[in-house]
Design a protein around this motif. Sequence first.
Motif, short mmCIF file in Angstrom:
data_model
loop_
_atom_site.label_atom_id
_atom_site.label_comp_id
_atom_site.label_asym_id
_atom_site.label_seq_id
_atom_site.Cartn_x
_atom_site.Cartn_y
_atom_site.Cartn_z
N LYS A 44 29.42 22.89 10.61
CA LYS A 44 29.14 21.46 10.78
C LYS A 44 27.87 21.24 11.59
O LYS A 44 27.07 20.36 11.28
N ARG A 45 27.70 22.05 12.62
CA ARG A 45 26.52 21.91 13.48
C ARG A 45 25.24 22.26 12.71
O ARG A 45 24.24 21.53 12.78
N VAL A 46 25.28 23.35 11.98
CA VAL A 46 24.11 23.77 11.20
C VAL A 46 23.80 22.74 10.12
O VAL A 46 22.64 22.39 9.88
N PHE A 47 24.85 22.22 9.47
CA PHE A 47 24.63 21.21 8.43
C PHE A 47 24.04 19.94 9.03
O PHE A 47 23.17 19.32 8.42
N LYS A 48 24.49 19.53 10.20
CA LYS A 48 23.95 18.34 10.85
C LYS A 48 22.45 18.50 11.10
O LYS A 48 21.67 17.56 10.87
N ILE A 49 22.05 19.67 11.55
CA ILE A 49 20.62 19.95 11.79
C ILE A 49 19.86 19.89 10.47
O ILE A 49 18.82 19.23 10.37
N TYR A 50 20.39 20.57 9.45
CA TYR A 50 19.74 20.55 8.14
C TYR A 50 19.58 19.11 7.63
O TYR A 50 18.50 18.71 7.19
N HIS A 84 20.87 31.19 11.86
CA HIS A 84 21.50 30.14 11.04
C HIS A 84 20.71 28.84 11.13
O HIS A 84 20.45 28.19 10.12
N VAL A 85 20.35 28.45 12.35
CA VAL A 85 19.62 27.20 12.56
C VAL A 85 18.24 27.29 11.91
O VAL A 85 17.82 26.37 11.19
N ARG A 86 17.54 28.38 12.12
CA ARG A 86 16.21 28.54 11.53
C ARG A 86 16.30 28.50 10.00
O ARG A 86 15.47 27.90 9.34
N GLY A 87 17.32 29.14 9.45
CA GLY A 87 17.51 29.14 8.00
C GLY A 87 17.73 27.74 7.47
O GLY A 87 17.17 27.36 6.43
N MET A 90 14.44 25.92 7.49
CA MET A 90 13.56 26.44 6.44
C MET A 90 14.00 25.96 5.06
O MET A 90 13.15 25.65 4.21
N VAL A 91 15.29 25.89 4.82
CA VAL A 91 15.79 25.39 3.53
C VAL A 91 15.40 23.92 3.35
O VAL A 91 15.00 23.51 2.26
N ALA A 92 15.48 23.13 4.42
CA ALA A 92 15.06 21.73 4.33
C ALA A 92 13.59 21.63 3.94
O ALA A 92 13.22 20.81 3.09
#
Length: 159
Positions: A44-50, A84-87, A90-92
């Motif tokens: 959820k945290r990683v998705f929120k950042i993305y 995870h966060v950097r990925g 980068m995907v965004a």
Amino acid sequence: MKILGIDPGLQITGFGIIEIDGKGEPKLFEYGHVRTAASEGLSKRVFKIYARINALINEAQPQVMAMESVFYATNVKTAITMGHVRGAVMVAAETSGIPVFEYAPREIKMSVVGNGAASKEQVQFMVQHLLGLKEKIEPIDASDALAAALCYWHRTNLK
């Protein structure tokens, strides 16, 4: 040209956008951060950042992204989490076709402060000075993100 800088972090991901004016000088366009709660799960945290960075890209339409490259971490769990966060960031960027340029933390500090071992407060002060701002950039993660964007600008100006 707009340059999006990112300072990736699971608790706080800082972002900052500079726009290069007609004279080739950087001006502040926007800055801020994405904060996640430790009580949320990692996904959820990683998705929120993305999602926030993706929305920012869609709104601001930057041409490039600059971010800190992987740093050495003694804690393996921290390094994996940062990956995870950097990925996600980068995907965004890749989803919108924005090239990503990575710089070592020391290179960013050297570019902005002239000292690769500068403190976060020194970076914050110089970013404020370089962008001609009266107020301090808060949180400090946002000033680190703007420093990454300024590093890209400095490196492309030197070519």
